[in-house]
Design a protein around this motif. Structure first.
Motif, PDB file in Angstrom:
ATOM      1  N   CYS A 335      -1.760  14.783  11.958  1.00  0.00           N
ATOM      2  CA  CYS A 335      -2.729  13.960  11.216  1.00  0.00           C
ATOM      3  C   CYS A 335      -2.352  12.483  11.204  1.00  0.00           C
ATOM      4  N   LYS A 336      -1.076  12.183  11.230  1.00  0.00           N
ATOM      5  CA  LYS A 336      -0.637  10.788  11.129  1.00  0.00           C
ATOM      6  C   LYS A 336      -1.129   9.951  12.308  1.00  0.00           C
ATOM      7  N   TYR A 337      -1.453  10.612  13.413  1.00  0.00           N
ATOM      8  CA  TYR A 337      -1.787   9.864  14.612  1.00  0.00           C
ATOM      9  C   TYR A 337      -3.278   9.934  14.954  1.00  0.00           C
ATOM     10  N   GLN A 338      -4.081  10.448  14.037  1.00  0.00           N
ATOM     11  CA  GLN A 338      -5.521  10.468  14.282  1.00  0.00           C
ATOM     12  C   GLN A 338      -6.061   9.043  14.178  1.00  0.00           C
ATOM     13  N   SER A 339      -6.955   8.680  15.084  1.00  0.00           N
ATOM     14  CA  SER A 339      -7.439   7.302  15.156  1.00  0.00           C
ATOM     15  C   SER A 339      -8.181   6.857  13.902  1.00  0.00           C
ATOM     16  N   GLY A 340      -8.835   7.778  13.212  1.00  0.00           N
ATOM     17  CA  GLY A 340      -9.617   7.397  12.033  1.00  0.00           C
ATOM     18  C   GLY A 340      -8.798   7.262  10.761  1.00  0.00           C
ATOM     19  N   PHE A 341      -7.495   7.525  10.809  1.00  0.00           N
ATOM     20  CA  PHE A 341      -6.653   7.501   9.617  1.00  0.00           C
ATOM     21  C   PHE A 341      -5.897   6.178   9.520  1.00  0.00           C
ATOM     22  N   ARG A 342      -5.995   5.529   8.378  1.00  0.00           N
ATOM     23  CA  ARG A 342      -5.345   4.235   8.174  1.00  0.00           C
ATOM     24  C   ARG A 342      -3.952   4.404   7.598  1.00  0.00           C
ATOM     25  N   ALA A 343      -3.076   3.469   7.914  1.00  0.00           N
ATOM     26  CA  ALA A 343      -1.743   3.453   7.305  1.00  0.00           C
ATOM     27  C   ALA A 343      -1.880   3.077   5.830  1.00  0.00           C
ATOM     28  N   ILE A 344      -1.120   3.741   4.990  1.00  0.00           N
ATOM     29  CA  ILE A 344      -1.168   3.485   3.548  1.00  0.00           C
ATOM     30  C   ILE A 344       0.198   2.971   3.101  1.00  0.00           C
ATOM     31  N   LYS A 345       0.219   1.831   2.431  1.00  0.00           N
ATOM     32  CA  LYS A 345       1.470   1.264   1.941  1.00  0.00           C
ATOM     33  C   LYS A 345       2.052   2.155   0.854  1.00  0.00           C
ATOM     34  N   ASP A 346       3.313   2.489   1.001  1.00  0.00           N
ATOM     35  CA  ASP A 346       3.997   3.384   0.069  1.00  0.00           C
ATOM     36  C   ASP A 346       4.326   2.677  -1.256  1.00  0.00           C
ATOM     37  N   ASN A 347       4.578   3.482  -2.292  1.00  0.00           N
ATOM     38  CA  ASN A 347       5.056   2.987  -3.599  1.00  0.00           C
ATOM     39  C   ASN A 347       4.105   1.988  -4.265  1.00  0.00           C
ATOM     40  N   GLN A 348       2.807   2.210  -4.178  1.00  0.00           N
ATOM     41  CA  GLN A 348       1.873   1.396  -4.939  1.00  0.00           C
ATOM     42  C   GLN A 348       1.806   1.926  -6.369  1.00  0.00           C
ATOM     43  N   ILE A 349       1.579   1.009  -7.319  1.00  0.00           N
ATOM     44  CA  ILE A 349       1.659   1.360  -8.745  1.00  0.00           C
ATOM     45  C   ILE A 349       0.292   1.203  -9.402  1.00  0.00           C
ATOM     46  N   ILE A 350      -0.117   2.241 -10.119  1.00  0.00           N
ATOM     47  CA  ILE A 350      -1.335   2.211 -10.931  1.00  0.00           C
ATOM     48  C   ILE A 350      -0.898   2.212 -12.398  1.00  0.00           C
ATOM     49  N   ILE A 351      -1.273   1.177 -13.140  1.00  0.00           N
ATOM     50  CA  ILE A 351      -0.892   1.069 -14.554  1.00  0.00           C
ATOM     51  C   ILE A 351      -2.126   1.305 -15.418  1.00  0.00           C
ATOM     52  N   SER A 352      -1.985   2.115 -16.457  1.00  0.00           N
ATOM     53  CA  SER A 352      -3.090   2.306 -17.397  1.00  0.00           C
ATOM     54  C   SER A 352      -2.575   2.911 -18.690  1.00  0.00           C
ATOM     55  N   ILE A 353      -3.421   2.842 -19.719  1.00  0.00           N
ATOM     56  CA  ILE A 353      -3.158   3.530 -20.979  1.00  0.00           C
ATOM     57  C   ILE A 353      -3.663   4.960 -20.809  1.00  0.00           C
ATOM     58  N   PRO A 354      -2.839   5.971 -21.061  1.00  0.00           N
ATOM     59  CA  PRO A 354      -3.282   7.356 -20.861  1.00  0.00           C
ATOM     60  C   PRO A 354      -4.350   7.770 -21.865  1.00  0.00           C
ATOM     61  N   GLY A 355      -5.148   8.751 -21.444  1.00  0.00           N
ATOM     62  CA  GLY A 355      -6.089   9.387 -22.348  1.00  0.00           C
ATOM     63  C   GLY A 355      -5.477  10.662 -22.891  1.00  0.00           C
ATOM     64  N   ASP A 356      -6.298  11.687 -23.126  1.00  0.00           N
ATOM     65  CA  ASP A 356      -5.802  12.964 -23.617  1.00  0.00           C
ATOM     66  C   ASP A 356      -4.805  13.565 -22.641  1.00  0.00           C
ATOM     67  N   SER A 357      -4.039  14.534 -23.138  1.00  0.00           N
ATOM     68  CA  SER A 357      -3.022  15.167 -22.313  1.00  0.00           C
ATOM     69  C   SER A 357      -3.622  15.707 -21.028  1.00  0.00           C
ATOM     70  N   SER A 358      -2.992  15.411 -19.911  1.00  0.00           N
ATOM     71  CA  SER A 358      -3.349  15.836 -18.549  1.00  0.00           C
ATOM     72  C   SER A 358      -4.548  15.084 -17.978  1.00  0.00           C
ATOM     73  N   ARG A 359      -5.206  14.192 -18.730  1.00  0.00           N
ATOM     74  CA  ARG A 359      -6.345  13.445 -18.202  1.00  0.00           C
ATOM     75  C   ARG A 359      -5.836  12.300 -17.324  1.00  0.00           C
ATOM     76  N   LYS A 360      -6.286  12.257 -16.090  1.00  0.00           N
ATOM     77  CA  LYS A 360      -5.820  11.259 -15.140  1.00  0.00           C
ATOM     78  C   LYS A 360      -6.803  10.095 -15.043  1.00  0.00           C
ATOM     79  N   PRO A 361      -6.310   8.900 -14.719  1.00  0.00           N
ATOM     80  CA  PRO A 361      -7.220   7.757 -14.544  1.00  0.00           C
ATOM     81  C   PRO A 361      -8.087   7.955 -13.308  1.00  0.00           C
ATOM     82  N   PRO A 362      -9.320   7.423 -13.315  1.00  0.00           N
ATOM     83  CA  PRO A 362     -10.196   7.543 -12.143  1.00  0.00           C
ATOM     84  C   PRO A 362      -9.681   6.686 -10.990  1.00  0.00           C
TER      85      PRO A 362
END
Length: 413
Positions: A335-362
């Protein structure tokens, strides 16, 4: 006004509209889930006070202070330091490697004073929802013998404000693809409770044994963004009865490859920081699904004042979770070498205030640039607990956060 100040003001203005704030010269973004979710609705508003109740209420702060105090007492009673085993050492090493990136992202948040001011105002919002009573447990409802007879009633409003008329549509609730194909929100009724469904959305409520019904007849009708939030075995969730969990082996049967679009799919998997779980995903789960791992994002959790919800080095309760990303292809090539797949920069950070338990940010909008194949993306969320515009939500309780108690009313109220 210097160029940096102009960029900050532009970013703040963009954030007020989109709910996403991108820090300058940083691999981190801040998300206000409420703003992001509200873009899916035309007539209703997600209640900020209901969403953020865990981390904005005074009671939570008092409780946390008490827990911290007790923790200090327990620490004083400990005679010997805990010696990490091999698996714990591996987890700690992984933590130490990402720690500088997390700290830098948090520093970027604390330096955005205008953004912090907006975050601080979340506490003042008052929820105007009049709904009360105990929420319906769809997990329990789906287990009883009457489950096939339960129905959802859609209430559609048609015509102008003056000549508005109502139309009802009744559909089976379980094991059925239920869609709101209109461009407006829809109010629905199940038993005695009201639920809000956003525009252009649909859900399929069933147990794991029925997930094969989501598989498209043709792969060119498949999904090119697959978000998965499994109910991993979790001692805390089990003790508090927050939601039913499943053993890891159950997730091996998810038909990820069969759900994938002809041109491939980006798979985003939420997981905790347990080393045993990380090894399972890398060595068994992704290979079984036909997914090639490409990057890890981190969700850093903060309170309304910008501080972390717990100490960054607290071993068993670290204030972040992982989002593992991989590509799935219907072809045999890596899959890593399929032409339609873009490289994704590792270790990106999403910061947010959590909601209810187990609820993930959109996170859909953050991932769209990496999604292969057609636009708009054909998205499916597995083990979903809420419904979003433009996405198919599957699980045994996808309407959990669609209960009207999580909304503050209509926009024109």
């Amino acid at each position: 006004m210097n160029n940096s100040t102009q960029k900050d003001e532009h970013e703040l203005s963009t954030f007020l509209d989109s709910g996403i704030y991108r820090f300058q010269n940083s691999n981190a973004v801040f998300i206000d889930p409420v703003r992001v979710l509200n873009r899916s609705y035309t007539g209703f508003r997600v209640s900020a006070s209901a969403y953020y109740s865990r981390f904005l209420e005074t009671k939570y702060a008092e409780k946390e202070t008490k827990v911290s105090s007790n923790s200090k007492k327990r620490k004083r009673k400990q005679k010997k330091p805990h010696i990490l085993n091999e698996r714990e050492r591996a987890a700690d090493q992984r933590h130490q490697e990402v720690k500088p990136v997390l700290l830098k992202a948090h520093e970027a948040l604390l330096g955005a004073t205008d953004l912090l001011m907006i975050m601080g105002k979340l506490r003042t919002e008052i929820c105007s929802s009049s709904e009360c009573g105990v929420e319906q447990s769809f997990v329990e409802l789906g287990r009883v013998w009457q489950a096939p007879m339960y129905e959802i009633t859609f209430n559609f409003n048609q015509g102008s404000e003056i000549d508005r008329c109502s139309e009802q549509r009744v559909l089976p609730l379980f094991n059925n693809l239920v869609a709101n194909e209109t461009c407006d929100d829809v109010e629905a009724e199940i038993l005695t409770r009201r639920y809000i469904l956003p525009r252009q959305s649909c859900f399929f409520m069933s147990d794991l044994g029925q997930i094969h019904n989501l598989i498209p007849a043709e792969s060119n009708c498949g999904f090119n963004l697959i978000v998965i939030d499994p109910p991993w075995e979790n001692g805390s969730a089990r003790q508090k009865s927050l939601y039913p969990t499943l053993p890891n082996r159950y997730f091996l049967s998810l038909p990820v490859k069969q759900l994938t679009h002809t041109e491939g799919a980006l798979v985003a998997l939420w997981m905790t920081n347990r080393e045993k779980l990380y090894n399972f995903v890398q060595k068994e789960l992704f290979p079984t699904w036909g997914v090639s791992y490409v990057a890890t994002f981190y969700w850093l959790k903060v309170k309304g004042d910008g501080s972390l919800i717990s100490d960054l080095d607290l071993f068993h309760h670290r204030p972040y979770e992982c989002l593992l990303l991989g590509y799935c292809s219907l072809e045999e090539a890596n899959c890593k070498y399929q032409s339609g797949f873009r490289a994704i920069k590792d270790n990106q950070i999403i910061i947010s205030i959590p909601g209810d338990s187990s609820r993930k940010p959109p996170i859909g909008e953050l991932l769209h640039e990496y999604v292969p194949g057609p636009r708009p993306a054909r998205c499916v969320e597995l083990f979903a607990r809420e419904v979003t515009a433009g996405c198919v939500s599957w699980g045994n309780e996808p309407l959990h956060f669609q209960d009207s108690r999580y909304f503050s009313g209509k926009l024109d109220d």
